[in-house]
Scaffold this active site. Structure first.
Site, PDB file in Angstrom:
ATOM      1  CG  HIS A  88      -0.401   0.113   2.679  1.00 22.43           C
ATOM      2  ND1 HIS A  88       0.105   1.140   3.009  1.00 22.43           N
ATOM      3  CD2 HIS A  88      -0.027  -1.110   3.483  1.00 22.43           C
ATOM      4  CE1 HIS A  88       0.532   1.027   4.098  1.00 22.43           C
ATOM      5  NE2 HIS A  88       0.469  -0.307   4.377  1.00 22.43           N
ATOM      6  CG  ASP A  90      -2.733   4.048   2.851  1.00 27.45           C
ATOM      7  OD1 ASP A  90      -2.144   2.709   2.468  1.00 27.45           O
ATOM      8  OD2 ASP A  90      -3.346   4.294   3.655  1.00 27.45           O
ATOM      9  CG  ASP A 149       3.069   0.867   7.670  1.00 34.24           C
ATOM     10  OD1 ASP A 149       2.669   0.200   6.698  1.00 34.24           O
ATOM     11  OD2 ASP A 149       2.279   1.047   8.710  1.00 34.24           O
ATOM     12  CD  GLU A 183      -2.627  -1.532   5.771  1.00 33.51           C
ATOM     13  OE1 GLU A 183      -2.975  -2.588   6.420  1.00 33.51           O
ATOM     14  OE2 GLU A 183      -2.504  -0.700   6.098  1.00 33.51           O
ATOM     15  CD  GLU A 184      -1.276   2.357   7.588  1.00 36.40           C
ATOM     16  OE1 GLU A 184      -1.881   2.049   8.680  1.00 36.40           O
ATOM     17  OE2 GLU A 184      -0.078   1.822   7.438  1.00 36.40           O
ATOM     18  CG  ASP A 206       1.789  -3.677   5.008  1.00 32.32           C
ATOM     19  OD1 ASP A 206       2.688  -2.768   5.134  1.00 32.32           O
ATOM     20  OD2 ASP A 206       0.581  -3.523   5.141  1.00 32.32           O
ATOM     21  CG  HIS A 388       0.876   3.411  12.213  1.00 33.36           C
ATOM     22  ND1 HIS A 388      -0.205   3.162  12.471  1.00 33.36           N
ATOM     23  CD2 HIS A 388       1.372   2.951  10.977  1.00 33.36           C
ATOM     24  CE1 HIS A 388      -0.646   2.298  11.578  1.00 33.36           C
ATOM     25  NE2 HIS A 388       0.325   2.202  10.718  1.00 33.36           N
TER      26      HIS A 388
HETATM   27 ZN    ZN Z   1       1.069  -1.223   6.345  1.00 35.34          ZN
END
Ligand code: ZN
Length: 415
Positions: A88, A90, A149, A183-184, A206, A388
């Site tokens: 992903h 994003d 990520d 995805e997030e 991922d 994150h």
């Molecule tokens: Zn991820």
């Protein structure tokens, strides 16, 4: 392409992607906007363009900004089964994600890495970082997340494509690539063009720590609990007012504290209150329920109902209703039914010289959704860590381990 060239190509590609802002936005995604942010459209277009410039002809940018591309088989391997790789593009909204300025700490000497704003990466309290002395470590400058990520995964897959095109002597079957938005926000696979995918197996790239492979994730439900009270002037409320704010807070306080995200790890599930809002007349609490086990999840769903009933009993005249939504399911059962998909991945990592172990994901992935839709999809490590957060980091050596595993995977699928 020798090792150093390939590693450099991976690094340059990764820091280039990391610098492109592409955060998704949960409230917009929940309200049905897809992709949830315009910046994701820009990175999708750039990726499609880059894949074409590498010489890949079969590139599709679909109307929902999924990028699908295919590396054709080398001559003689056209009939080998196709497999897919997905990542992903994003990034999370839990930390600032615009204007990412990747910092490259070449041959990191093991000293704590100081970032802006007092943030630091200290090997004394990060054993994985401690094990990466001498690696090239990539961080943000502390004002943002890094976005490994999942840009580490995106960079790995695109660099694989570049490598295979430059090395026609490396035999492989057809390989499909899927790059996806949102995805997030949990909506990453809401609009995936399944009809365009031809592979019977996919891998999401991922994950995190080198060697970690993931075939298991939570069963995930959301519960929205609505509390209806009776509003009255506070001076004349005795025996008549029913306060929905008090009902909602009593409900949240009644959740088992020892089964919260902050008190559990490994295979333990939890109740996570993620939002509470309201007034005297009505209030709402939103919970995430997570459990690896289906029976455990049933118990949690029942518990929420019982606790809701108990609040009704404690607040005569008030009403409580529970709405449940399934978010994703543990992919283990379906992956266990197709063991060759994991077996190829384990063999590929072994061929790349990387010891592997299975790790339960305390979350979900696009792969759990794809698996539910009928395409078994385990998850592969990327070499990124502390996702994150402003202290997110990646090891180039571990990312290179991911790339070597992907190269070996392409070979395994042609056998
Ligand atoms: Zn991820």
């Amino acid at each position: 392409m020798n090792d150093d060239l390939l590693k450099n190509s991976l690094l340059n590609r990764f820091v280039r992607y990391a610098a492109i802002g592409s955060q998704s936005d949960m409230p917009r995604a929940d309200s049905g906007i897809f992709p949830s942010t315009d910046c994701q459209k820009d990175i999708a277009k750039a990726l499609a363009e880059e894949l074409r410039s590498l010489g890949i002809e079969d590139v599709t940018l679909d109307p929902n900004f999924y990028v699908i591309a295919r590396i054709p088989a080398t001559p003689g391997f056209e009939r080998a089964p196709s497999f897919g790789l997905s990542a992903h593009f994003d990034t999370a909204m839990d930390a600032p994600g615009d204007n990412v300025k990747p910092q490259i700490h070449k041959d990191w000497n093991g000293e704590p890495i100081r970032l802006e704003g007092g943030f630091a990466l200290d090997p004394a309290n990060d054993p994985i970082l401690d094990s990466c002395r001498g690696h090239t470590i990539i961080t943000s400058d502390g004002t943002t997340l890094l976005g490994a990520d999942d840009k580490a995964g995106v960079a790995g897959i695109v660099t694989l494509a570049e490598y295979l095109i430059a090395h026609p002597e490396v035999s492989h079957g057809p390989i499909e690539m899927l790059f996806s938005p949102d995805e997030e926000t949990g909506h990453g696979m809401d609009h995936v063009p399944l009809n365009l995918l031809t592979s019977k197996a996919f891998y999401t790239v991922d994950g995190g720590q080198e060697g970690e492979l993931e075939t298991e994730c939570f069963n995930a439900w959301k519960a929205e609990i609505e509390f209806t009270g009776i509003s009255l002037h506070t001076g004349h409320a005795r025996g008549r007012m029913v306060n929905a704010v008090s009902m909602a807070s009593a409900f949240v306080a009644s959740l088992p504290a020892q089964e919260s995200p902050e008190a559990t790890d490994g295979y333990y599930g939890f109740y996570a209150p993620i939002n509470i809002e309201g007034s005297i007349e009505s209030a709402k609490a939103t919970l995430f329920l997570r459990d690896f086990d289906r029976a455990g999840m049933d118990r949690r769903l029942e518990t929420v109902d019982v606790l809701a009933k108990a609040i009704e009993a404690r607040f005569p005249g008030g009403k409580v209703s529970v709405k449940r939504t399934m978010q994703y399911l543990n992919m283990k059962q379906k992956l266990d039914a197709a063991p060759e998909i994991l077996a190829k991945l384990e063999k590929a990592a072994a061929n790349a010289g990387i010891p592997t172990h299975l790790n339960p994901i305390r979350g979900g992935t696009d792969g759990s959704r794809l698996t539910e839709m009928g395409i078994p999809t385990p998850n592969v490590f990327t070499g990124g860590h502390n996702y994150h957060s402003r202290t997110e980091w990646a090891s180039l050596e571990q990312m290179y381990g991911m790339l070597r595993t992907l190269i070996e995977l392409a070979k395994c699928w042609s056998e």
